[in-house]
Enzyme design. Structure first.
Site, PDB file in Angstrom:
ATOM      1  CG  ASP A  81       8.967  13.498   4.198  1.00 29.63           C
ATOM      2  OD1 ASP A  81       8.292  14.429   3.762  1.00 29.63           O
ATOM      3  OD2 ASP A  81       8.638  12.688   3.985  1.00 29.63           O
ATOM      4  CB  THR A 114      14.060   7.245   0.104  1.00 26.73           C
ATOM      5  OG1 THR A 114      12.952   8.242  -0.918  1.00 26.73           O
ATOM      6  CG2 THR A 114      15.355   7.063  -0.331  1.00 26.73           C
ATOM      7  CG  PHE A 115      14.494   5.980   3.873  1.00 23.25           C
ATOM      8  CD1 PHE A 115      16.002   5.707   3.264  1.00 23.25           C
ATOM      9  CD2 PHE A 115      13.852   7.382   4.266  1.00 23.25           C
ATOM     10  CE1 PHE A 115      16.733   6.525   2.859  1.00 23.25           C
ATOM     11  CE2 PHE A 115      14.762   8.575   3.114  1.00 23.25           C
ATOM     12  CZ  PHE A 115      16.716   8.506   3.195  1.00 23.25           C
ATOM     13  CB  SER A 116      10.161   2.475   5.097  1.00 22.10           C
ATOM     14  OG  SER A 116       9.927   3.337   4.865  1.00 22.10           O
ATOM     15  CB  SER A 117       7.794  -1.418   1.184  1.00 23.81           C
ATOM     16  OG  SER A 117       8.977  -1.493   0.262  1.00 23.81           O
ATOM     17  CB  ILE A 136      -0.669  -0.075   1.377  1.00 15.82           C
ATOM     18  CG1 ILE A 136      -0.652   0.133   2.590  1.00 15.82           C
ATOM     19  CG2 ILE A 136      -2.000  -0.779   1.237  1.00 15.82           C
ATOM     20  CD1 ILE A 136      -0.773   0.256   3.582  1.00 15.82           C
ATOM     21  N   GLY A 137       2.617   1.131  -0.288  1.00 18.33           N
ATOM     22  CA  GLY A 137       3.063   2.150  -0.058  1.00 18.33           C
ATOM     23  C   GLY A 137       4.387   1.763   0.472  1.00 18.33           C
ATOM     24  CD  GLU A 138       7.864   0.281  -3.673  1.00 18.74           C
ATOM     25  OE1 GLU A 138       9.476  -0.116  -3.125  1.00 18.74           O
ATOM     26  OE2 GLU A 138       7.534  -0.039  -4.238  1.00 18.74           O
TER      27      GLU A 138
END
Length: 557
Positions: free
Chosen positions: A163, A54-57, A50-52
């Site tokens: 952020d 630079t540092f995580s998925s 459901i999301g991706e």
């Protein structure tokens, strides 16, 4: 009979899937996650990604609870290159500040070697862009109130999110629920209550001192005196050259089964644009182990020895010329590359400015764009102001810039060039602008953008302007405190986007403004917007004071 035969014939061949079909790369990612953290398979059934970032998925999963109950959760898989201290700090932020006042909490955390998965409650939410043109004014007011409530919560604990943007503030429109997420870039204030953020801040300051060395230039010869910390060992050039540029973010931190390989496996990564790089293993993660230096191979060939000796002599002469040239430059010298297609040696010799630069383009505050090192919770308030500006104008993203100077020039078109220059002086920066741009009236700006049927130019406020005839805007920044930088210049020609690039940015509502309450926007809304977009971080409104603003007088605190 025919129907019965058809059912018997198709049984076992065609089945309705019990869960959404996962195909392609997402299926591969899920399988790899199960292999990396095997204990997840005992508790969770991953439904999809459901999301991706630079540092995580982030994955949607179903948790199998006791008693046969099921619950939807979000699994955040941190990439293996994330610094252990950074991961622990993010967890500490979620544990201490999360779970109330619209700040996302944490349920569990799983770890296997260098793979970490954070389990959080799942909040089904709408896309900000999908609902922007249908939100009523009252919904916008509720949205901003709850966003500021979340910021007040984390700022109380001395957390700077860094952020803040719509995709990190989840909104369930039907249930009226909100959640501030993703503390992967968070930093602490000097009095932060998050202990691990103090560690990160200390490491960032040490790295700033290590890299904040002058860069001297003479002709085509460039000498960079910035050095890596002693704990890190530089890889041989041959090994580094074989790596693809895109694999830099995939550098593995040697933990678990790879820890025995020793410090020789570490890479040195230089900070880019002043950003603190937590993917480099620092002394905090060395476990006080000794670091062995890699000795240069001994040269046995006589011819090779002569070549090596010649290179050393040339290098020493070059370095001497460079240092002599650097010392010969007076501190008040003016560069000679203004408005030219080259950069002179004076500009190239400027001392590197190192400051935190995390965040998303379009939401960075002026003090971030100008690399002011002492950044506070005020940068989150600026980002909240940009979100508010999008909500009032119906335009998202409001700012779209490819670099920091372009972003700063775009801010000038709304807040004014003189005001921006004056505010920058308060925190030790000087900005030069090629033209005088007046500040725009925020109410007039937002009303024109929301109701306009033509592309709107943010540089003049004229909805009928011909973009092909717009004058160029030049901007430059340098540090006041350094005398050598007072006359050195860094330039950028700011070109306005074409009409084609701008078409997708103006969002028009299909309903009449009166139907959603947009014909009765009070002055208090634009007064709050003005305080959120205060160019001076020292006087920018805080989250605590913003919640007490008259704009929210009828909302239950």
């Amino acid at each position: 009979l025919i129907l019965l035969l058809f059912v018997l014939h198709t049984r076992g061949r065609f089945r309705v899937p019990a869960s959404p079909v996962i195909t392609g790369g997402i299926y591969t990612d899920i399988e790899q996650l199960y292999q990396a953290v095997p204990q997840l398979a005992n508790v969770f059934r991953i439904k999809g990604k459901i999301g991706e970032g630079t540092f995580s998925s982030v994955y949607l999963a179903i948790a199998q609870l006791r008693g046969g109950h099921e619950e939807k959760v979000a699994l955040k898989h941190l990439i293996p290159t994330s610094h252990p201290v950074r991961i622990a700090a993010e967890l500490q932020c979620l544990i201490i500040a999360g779970g109330q006042d619209n700040v996302m909490g944490v349920r569990y955390c799983f770890r296997k070697n260098d793979h970490v998965v954070i389990v959080m409650p799942y909040l089904e939410h709408e896309s900000f862009l999908d609902i922007l043109n249908s939100l009523s004014f009252e919904e916008v007011r509720d949205y901003m109130f709850n966003l500021l409530k979340a910021l007040k919560r984390i700022h109380y604990f001395g957390i700077v999110h860094r952020d803040v943007k719509p995709s990190n503030f989840l909104y369930n429109r039907q249930m009226k629920r909100y959640a501030l997420v993703d503390f992967g870039l968070a930093q602490g204030t000097p009095d932060t209550k998050i202990e691990l953020l103090k560690v990160i801040q200390s490491e960032a300051q040490q790295e700033s001192c290590a890299w904040n060395k002058p860069q001297i230039t003479l002709g085509s010869q460039v000498s960079v005196t910035a050095r890596a910390p002693r704990q890190l060992v530089r890889q041989p050039a041959a090994r580094t050259a074989n790596k693809r540029p895109c694999s830099l973010s995939q550098t593995q931190i040697k933990q678990g089964q790879k820890r025995k390989e020793g410090p020789e496996s570490l890479h040195v990564q230089r900070s880019v644009f002043g950003e603190r790089n937590f993917n480099v293993r620092s002394s905090a993660s060395q476990d006080n182990s000794t670091v062995k230096l890699i000795k240069q191979p001994r040269v046995t060939d006589i011819a090779a020895r002569k070549i090596l000796a010649k290179k050393k002599t040339t290098s020493a002469v070059t370095n001497g010329l460079v240092k002599k040239a650097a010392s010969s430059y007076p501190t008040n010298v003016t560069c000679d590359c203004y408005a030219k297609d080259r950069v002179c040696s004076v500009c190239l010799s400027r001392r590197q400015q190192v400051a935190p630069r995390a965040g998303t383009p379009g939401f960075r505050a002026p003090e971030v764009l100008t690399k002011f090192p002492n950044q506070t919770t005020a940068i989150d308030m600026w980002s909240a102001g940009i979100i508010f500006l999008s909500l009032l104008s119906g335009r998202y993203p409001f700012y779209k810039a490819s670099d920091d100077l372009t972003a700063l020039a775009q801010i000038m078109t709304i807040r004014g060039s003189r005001e921006t220059i004056q505010a920058a002086k308060t925190f030790g920066k000087s900005i030069l602008c090629s033209k005088d741009i007046p500040a725009q009236d925020l109410r007039m700006l937002c009303e024109r953008l929301r109701g306009s049927k033509t592309s709107f130019d943010i540089s003049t406020g004229d909805g009928q302007i011909n973009l092909s005839q717009e004058p160029a805007l030049q901007a430059e920044i340098f540090n006041i405190s350094d005398p050598a930088l007072q006359t050195s210049k860094k330039h950028l020609q700011y070109q306005k986007p074409s009409c084609h690039e701008r078409d997708g940015l103006v969002i028009r509502t299909s309903e009449k403004p009166a139907d959603l309450g947009w014909d009765k926007v009070p002055d208090e809304a634009y007064d709050l917007l003005d305080k959120l977009l205060d160019l001076n971080p020292a006087t920018r409104i805080t989250a605590k004071d913003a919640l007490l603003h008259p704009f929210f007088k009828n909302i239950k605190q």
